[in-house]
Design a protein around this motif. Structure first.
Motif, PDB file in Angstrom:
ATOM      1  N   UNK A 163      76.845  -8.040  28.492  1.00 11.88           N
ATOM      2  CA  UNK A 163      75.397  -7.825  28.453  1.00 11.88           C
ATOM      3  C   UNK A 163      75.057  -6.568  27.643  1.00 11.88           C
ATOM      4  N   UNK A 164      75.838  -5.512  27.876  1.00 16.38           N
ATOM      5  CA  UNK A 164      75.605  -4.269  27.126  1.00 16.38           C
ATOM      6  C   UNK A 164      75.809  -4.498  25.633  1.00 16.38           C
ATOM      7  N   UNK A 192      73.468  15.454  17.300  1.00 17.40           N
ATOM      8  CA  UNK A 192      72.546  15.708  18.404  1.00 17.40           C
ATOM      9  C   UNK A 192      71.161  15.166  18.091  1.00 17.40           C
ATOM     10  N   UNK A 193      70.662  15.448  16.893  1.00 18.54           N
ATOM     11  CA  UNK A 193      69.356  14.932  16.520  1.00 18.54           C
ATOM     12  C   UNK A 193      69.365  13.404  16.534  1.00 18.54           C
ATOM     13  N   UNK A 194      70.497  12.810  16.130  1.00 22.11           N
ATOM     14  CA  UNK A 194      70.601  11.358  16.176  1.00 22.11           C
ATOM     15  C   UNK A 194      70.556  10.827  17.590  1.00 22.11           C
ATOM     16  N   UNK A 195      71.118  11.573  18.543  1.00 20.65           N
ATOM     17  CA  UNK A 195      71.100  11.120  19.932  1.00 20.65           C
ATOM     18  C   UNK A 195      69.693  11.150  20.523  1.00 20.65           C
ATOM     19  N   UNK A 196      68.794  11.926  19.942  1.00 19.28           N
ATOM     20  CA  UNK A 196      67.421  11.962  20.428  1.00 19.28           C
ATOM     21  C   UNK A 196      66.700  10.638  20.198  1.00 19.28           C
ATOM     22  N   UNK A 197      67.222   9.824  19.277  1.00 12.31           N
ATOM     23  CA  UNK A 197      66.620   8.517  19.005  1.00 12.31           C
ATOM     24  C   UNK A 197      66.710   7.614  20.227  1.00 12.31           C
ATOM     25  N   UNK A 198      67.713   7.845  21.087  1.00  8.92           N
ATOM     26  CA  UNK A 198      67.875   7.022  22.277  1.00  8.92           C
ATOM     27  C   UNK A 198      66.625   7.071  23.149  1.00  8.92           C
ATOM     28  N   UNK A 199      66.146   8.275  23.431  1.00  7.53           N
ATOM     29  CA  UNK A 199      64.955   8.409  24.262  1.00  7.53           C
ATOM     30  C   UNK A 199      63.724   7.818  23.613  1.00  7.53           C
ATOM     31  N   UNK A 200      63.582   8.037  22.310  1.00  7.48           N
ATOM     32  CA  UNK A 200      62.433   7.491  21.591  1.00  7.48           C
ATOM     33  C   UNK A 200      62.468   5.965  21.624  1.00  7.48           C
ATOM     34  N   UNK A 201      63.657   5.387  21.404  1.00  2.51           N
ATOM     35  CA  UNK A 201      63.786   3.928  21.407  1.00  2.51           C
ATOM     36  C   UNK A 201      63.484   3.324  22.761  1.00  2.51           C
ATOM     37  N   UNK A 202      63.970   3.951  23.835  1.00  8.90           N
ATOM     38  CA  UNK A 202      63.696   3.430  25.174  1.00  8.90           C
ATOM     39  C   UNK A 202      62.210   3.532  25.509  1.00  8.90           C
ATOM     40  N   UNK A 203      61.589   4.650  25.138  1.00 12.84           N
ATOM     41  CA  UNK A 203      60.157   4.805  25.390  1.00 12.84           C
ATOM     42  C   UNK A 203      59.358   3.758  24.619  1.00 12.84           C
ATOM     43  N   UNK A 204      59.765   3.487  23.389  1.00 11.28           N
ATOM     44  CA  UNK A 204      59.076   2.484  22.583  1.00 11.28           C
ATOM     45  C   UNK A 204      59.270   1.084  23.162  1.00 11.28           C
ATOM     46  N   UNK A 241      70.990  -2.474  29.595  1.00  7.20           N
ATOM     47  CA  UNK A 241      70.011  -1.968  28.624  1.00  7.20           C
ATOM     48  C   UNK A 241      70.330  -0.528  28.236  1.00  7.20           C
ATOM     49  N   UNK A 242      70.634   0.304  29.225  1.00  2.00           N
ATOM     50  CA  UNK A 242      70.925   1.709  28.962  1.00  2.00           C
ATOM     51  C   UNK A 242      72.246   1.866  28.217  1.00  2.00           C
ATOM     52  N   UNK A 243      73.274   1.160  28.676  1.00  2.00           N
ATOM     53  CA  UNK A 243      74.581   1.255  28.026  1.00  2.00           C
ATOM     54  C   UNK A 243      74.520   0.722  26.601  1.00  2.00           C
ATOM     55  N   UNK A 244      73.836  -0.391  26.405  1.00  2.00           N
ATOM     56  CA  UNK A 244      73.725  -0.968  25.064  1.00  2.00           C
ATOM     57  C   UNK A 244      72.950  -0.087  24.115  1.00  2.00           C
ATOM     58  N   UNK A 245      71.893   0.541  24.632  1.00  5.61           N
ATOM     59  CA  UNK A 245      71.086   1.430  23.787  1.00  5.61           C
ATOM     60  C   UNK A 245      71.893   2.645  23.347  1.00  5.61           C
ATOM     61  N   UNK A 246      72.568   3.284  24.287  1.00  2.00           N
ATOM     62  CA  UNK A 246      73.345   4.479  23.940  1.00  2.00           C
ATOM     63  C   UNK A 246      74.519   4.125  23.034  1.00  2.00           C
ATOM     64  N   UNK A 247      75.113   2.960  23.235  1.00  2.00           N
ATOM     65  CA  UNK A 247      76.242   2.556  22.395  1.00  2.00           C
ATOM     66  C   UNK A 247      75.796   2.273  20.967  1.00  2.00           C
ATOM     67  N   UNK A 248      74.668   1.609  20.798  1.00  2.00           N
ATOM     68  CA  UNK A 248      74.182   1.314  19.449  1.00  2.00           C
ATOM     69  C   UNK A 248      73.823   2.597  18.706  1.00  2.00           C
ATOM     70  N   UNK A 249      73.251   3.563  19.421  1.00  2.00           N
ATOM     71  CA  UNK A 249      72.924   4.832  18.777  1.00  2.00           C
ATOM     72  C   UNK A 249      74.182   5.618  18.431  1.00  2.00           C
ATOM     73  N   UNK A 250      75.252   5.426  19.205  1.00  2.00           N
ATOM     74  CA  UNK A 250      76.527   6.044  18.859  1.00  2.00           C
ATOM     75  C   UNK A 250      77.063   5.473  17.556  1.00  2.00           C
ATOM     76  N   UNK A 251      77.000   4.153  17.397  1.00  2.00           N
ATOM     77  CA  UNK A 251      77.437   3.526  16.145  1.00  2.00           C
ATOM     78  C   UNK A 251      76.605   4.020  14.966  1.00  2.00           C
ATOM     79  N   UNK A 252      75.309   4.172  15.187  1.00  2.00           N
ATOM     80  CA  UNK A 252      74.443   4.656  14.113  1.00  2.00           C
ATOM     81  C   UNK A 252      74.804   6.091  13.750  1.00  2.00           C
TER      82      UNK A 252
END
Length: 277
Positions: free
Chosen positions: A28-29, A91-103, A123-134
Motif C-alpha cells: 500500500x505504501x 532538508x529543504x527537500x524534506x519540507x515538501x512532505x508537509x506541503x504535499x500532505x497539507x495540499x 499514506x504517510x510512509x508512501x509520501x515520505x518515501x517518494x520525497x526521499x527518492x526525489x
C-alpha cells in the motif's frame, strides 16, 4: 486524477489471503509512493524549482562570499561549502512532505485514500518515501553542480563517501516526518510551507553549513555546535574530505533515531485526529 483512481482500484481489488498484513502495508505504501512519483514526473517544474534555490546558494557563496571566508589552512572554501549545501538541499527537500500532505488534505485526496481498504499508515510512509527518492535525484544534481564549481572529495574512500550520502538521506527522511507533523497540523499548503521554513532557515544558517562555528559569537556557538544540522554536516564533511568522524557521526545518528522515534508516532496520531480516524 485518473492516476489516483487507477491506483485506488488496484488497491481495492486486492485479495485478502496469502500475504501478511505487513506485506500488504508495504505494498500500500508503495502504491502511494508511486502515485507521488508519477505526479512529480508529470510536473517537472517541481524538480526544477527544487534545484534552482540550492544552485543559487552555491553560486552566491562560492563566487560572492567565498573569497572573504577563511575556513582554515589547506581547505578550499568550495570543499568546505558543498557538504553543507548537500544537507541544506536535503532538508529543504524534506519540507515538501508537509506541503504535499497539507495540499492532499485540502483537496480531499486523503479522505479518498482513507475510504479504501488500505493500511492507515501507508499514506504517510508512501509520501515520505517518494520525497526521499526525489531528494536522491536533487542531491545528485547538486553533486554535479558542486563538481562543476570545483568541489572534490578529499583524502577519503569510496565507502566513506557512500556512508556520507546515506547519512544525508537518512537525516532528510527523519526531517520529513517532522515536516509531515507540521503539514497535518495546519489548514493549507501555504501555511505548511511558511511553518516549515520559518524554523528551518534559522536552524540551517546557525550551523556549520556556510561558515565554521568558531567564527560565531560565543553565545551562539554552544547551540550551533550540538544542533542536529551541524553535527550531520560535520560528519558528512569528515566522510567526504577526511578527518575525525566518529563523534559527529554518532551524534547525527542519535538525532536521526530520536526524531524518528518521536515524530513517526506523533505524525500518526495527528493524522488520525486530523482525518477523524
Amino acid at each position: 486524477m485518473s492516476t489516483i483512481s487507477g491506483n485506488a482500484a488496484a488497491v481495492a481489488v486486492r485479495p485478502v489471503e496469502g500475504r501478511s498484513r505487513l506485506v500488504w502495508s508495504l505494498l500500500d505504501a508503495w502504491v502511494v509512493c508511486r502515485r507521488n512519483l508519477i505526479q512529480t514526473w508529470r510536473v517537472p517544474e517541481l524538480l526544477v524549482f527544487s534545484t534552482i534555490q540550492p544552485v543559487m546558494f552555491v553560486l552566491l557563496f562560492v563566487y560572492v562570499f567565498g573569497g572573504a571566508i577563511n575556513v582554515g589552512p589547506g581547505v578550499d572554501y568550495v570543499d568546505f561549502l558543498m557538504p553543507g549545501i548537500f544537507i541544506q538541499t536535503a532538508i529543504f527537500g524534506s519540507m515538501v512532505t508537509g506541503v504535499g500532505l497539507a495540499e492532499d488534505r485540502q483537496r480531499g485526496l486523503i479522505d479518498r485514500f482513507r475510504s479504501l481498504p488500505m493500511s492507515r499508515g501507508a499514506l504517510l510512509a508512501g509520501r515520505t518515501l517518494s520525497d526521499l527518492f526525489r531528494n536522491v535525484f536533487v542531491v545528485a544534481i547538486m553533486l554535479l553542480v558542486g563538481i562543476a564549481v570545483g568541489f572534490r572529495f578529499g583524502d577519503t574512500t569510496v565507502p566513506a563517501v557512500l556512508v556520507g550520502f546515506a547519512l544525508m538521506l537518512l537525516f532528510s527522511y527523519a526531517f520529513a516526518w517532522v515536516s509531515a507533523v507540521i503539514g497535518l497540523s495546519v489548514r493549507n499548503a501555504e501555511a505548511a510551507q511558511s511553518a516549515g521554513f520559518i524554523w528551518v532557515f534559522p536552524l540551517t544558517f546557525a550551523s556549520s553549513a556556510f561558515v565554521p562555528v568558531s567564527t560565531m559569537p560565543g553565545w551562539l556557538q554552544a547551540f550551533a555546535e550540538h544542533q542536529p544540522i551541524t553535527v550531520t554536516i560535520d560528519a558528512t564533511r569528515a566522510l567526504f574530505l577526511g578527518g575525525p568522524v566518529a563523534s559527529a557521526l554518532l551524534q547525527s545518528l542519535a538525532w536521526c533515531v530520536g526524531m524518528l522515534v518521536v515524530f513517526v508516532p506523533w505524525c500518526i496520531r495527528v493524522y488520525r485526529r486530523s482525518t477523524g480516524g
